[in-house]
Design a protein around this motif. Structure first.
Motif, PDB file in Angstrom:
ATOM      1  N   SER A 264       5.797  -2.193   6.920  1.00 15.68           N
ATOM      2  CA  SER A 264       4.756  -1.412   7.596  1.00 15.68           C
ATOM      3  C   SER A 264       4.592  -1.811   9.056  1.00 15.68           C
ATOM      4  O   SER A 264       3.854  -1.144   9.792  1.00 15.68           O
TER       5      SER A 264
ATOM      6  N   LEU B 169       2.502   2.627  -3.158  1.00 15.68           N
ATOM      7  CA  LEU B 169       2.794   3.963  -2.645  1.00 15.68           C
ATOM      8  C   LEU B 169       1.619   4.504  -1.848  1.00 15.68           C
ATOM      9  O   LEU B 169       1.807   5.156  -0.813  1.00 15.68           O
ATOM     10  N   CYS B 170       0.401   4.229  -2.327  1.00 11.58           N
ATOM     11  CA  CYS B 170      -0.782   4.669  -1.579  1.00 11.58           C
ATOM     12  C   CYS B 170      -0.847   3.987  -0.216  1.00 11.58           C
ATOM     13  O   CYS B 170      -1.171   4.612   0.796  1.00 11.58           O
TER      14      CYS B 170
ATOM     15  N   SER C  42       1.794   5.470   2.043  1.00 14.66           N
ATOM     16  CA  SER C  42       1.435   6.835   2.427  1.00 14.66           C
ATOM     17  C   SER C  42       0.366   6.827   3.508  1.00 14.66           C
ATOM     18  O   SER C  42       0.366   7.686   4.397  1.00 14.66           O
TER      19      SER C  42
ATOM     20  N   ARG D  53       1.675   6.476   6.970  1.00 18.85           N
ATOM     21  CA  ARG D  53       2.285   7.667   7.558  1.00 18.85           C
ATOM     22  C   ARG D  53       1.241   8.616   8.127  1.00 18.85           C
ATOM     23  O   ARG D  53       1.587   9.601   8.782  1.00 18.85           O
ATOM     24  N   VAL D  54      -0.057   8.330   7.857  1.00 14.09           N
ATOM     25  CA  VAL D  54      -1.117   9.190   8.383  1.00 14.09           C
ATOM     26  C   VAL D  54      -1.328   8.868   9.858  1.00 14.09           C
ATOM     27  O   VAL D  54      -1.499   7.710  10.239  1.00 14.09           O
TER      28      VAL D  54
ATOM     29  N   TRP E 134      11.747   2.375   0.087  1.00 13.60           N
ATOM     30  CA  TRP E 134      11.650   2.548  -1.353  1.00 13.60           C
ATOM     31  C   TRP E 134      12.014   1.259  -2.082  1.00 13.60           C
ATOM     32  O   TRP E 134      11.381   0.918  -3.099  1.00 13.60           O
TER      33      TRP E 134
END
Length: 322
Positions: A73, A120-121, A124, A127-128, A226
């Motif tokens: 990240s 995964l949350c 995700s 990516r916001v 992944w």
């Protein structure tokens, strides 16, 4: 590294010698030497030895998982406990306990599934737009997710009194009462994750240069992410299934490892291996003796250590970039 390994051996030995019960360091040392003291031998070999080995495994898993999350990240505040990964694993285990399941292997697989959803949350959210680029806002989003899952887990205490004691364990985290069977059930997952981390070390180092640079070097950033998600789910899920959610280990350990090893993720991962168990075992020993003959939850001690580090990183004039 040699000094860290020596310190880990010393702390592991001390972990076998101290505890909240009546068997003190001298009797424990005599039991290690092979004396005919059945009570001391039982405490050392059947209670403290499994606890120490599980603490080592949990420390390694959480430390490496934190380093992987921060690397993928590119966020120095990414940590399984702060971003809801541990909370997802704990919620999944608590749900299966309410439904009547209790097998160690089932708990681990379910915890890994919960950690996978949490991871995964987290990714995700990165990516916001406007959130993933801001470390503090990412932590706030993770804290909201963790708080939601923590509240749902607490509600289960009221729903099923039969499983209340077991669920309470998954809320606070502890190494007490863990058996070698739990560690044996986690070992296959740890071995798979270890092989995957070794294979991903070079691609992660390339990803630190940016996605375009990593692609130019022949790597696939999407595939790397992944693989990291899968590894973090295996490591955090297994650690949570054994010891419950233990916060801040995945933050403090990579922070200390980078301070010693530098920004190279490959060296950071190697340094996380001894530093993680050092932190977990030290917190566990303090938890045993601080309020003897009772014990403190280990999560309380890791929070006392990790919260100042989090505040220091947030208050830094410029957050370190990864």
């Amino acid at each position: 590294m040699t000094l860290l390994l020596t310190a880990l051996v010393a702390v592991s030995l001390v972990s076998l010698l101290v505890g909240a019960g009546e068997v003190g360091p001298l009797r424990s040392l005599a039991a290690l030497a092979g004396t005919q003291d059945s009570d001391a031998s039982f405490v050392v070999w059947q209670l403290r030895a499994p606890r120490t080995l599980i603490g080592i495994a949990v420390g390694m898993a959480l430390g490496v998982a934190g380093a992987l999350l921060q690397a993928v990240s590119r966020n120095p505040l990414a940590e399984p406990g702060l971003l809801g990964v541990s909370a997802g694993a704990a919620f999944a285990v608590a749900l299966t306990l309410v439904m009547g399941a209790s097998a160690a292997t089932l708990r681990i697989s379910v915890a890994q599934l919960g950690a996978l959803v949490g991871c995964l949350c987290v990714l995700s959210v990165t990516r916001v737009r406007g959130v993933g680029s801001d470390p503090v806002r990412l932590v706030l989003a993770g804290a909201a997710f963790s708080g939601l899952l923590g509240s749902l887990t607490s509600l289960m205490l009221l729903y099923d009194q039969r499983a209340a004691d077991e669920i309470r364990f998954w809320v606070i985290g502890s190494l007490a009462g863990r058996r070698l069977d739990d560690l044996a059930a986690m070992l296959p997952s740890m071995l798979v994750a270890a092989v995957a981390v070794v294979l991903m070390a070079r691609p992660l180092a390339a990803l630190a240069l940016g996605e375009r640079a990593a692609s130019g070097l022949g790597h696939h950033p999407g595939l790397i992410r992944w693989c990291v998600v899968a590894c973090v789910a295996l490591l955090v899920g297994g650690a949570t299934a054994m010891a419950g959610p233990i916060a801040f280990v995945g933050l403090v350990v990579p922070f200390a490892a980078r301070a010693m090893a530098g920004p190279d993720i490959r060296r950071t991962l190697w340094f996380c291996l001894p530093i993680g168990p050092l932190m977990v075992l030290a917190a566990d020993m303090i938890a045993r003796v601080a309020v003897a003959p009772s014990e403190l939850p280990i999560g309380v001690l890791t929070a006392l250590c990790g919260a100042p580090v989090l505040v220091a990183v947030v208050r830094a004039r410029r957050l370190p970039s990864l």
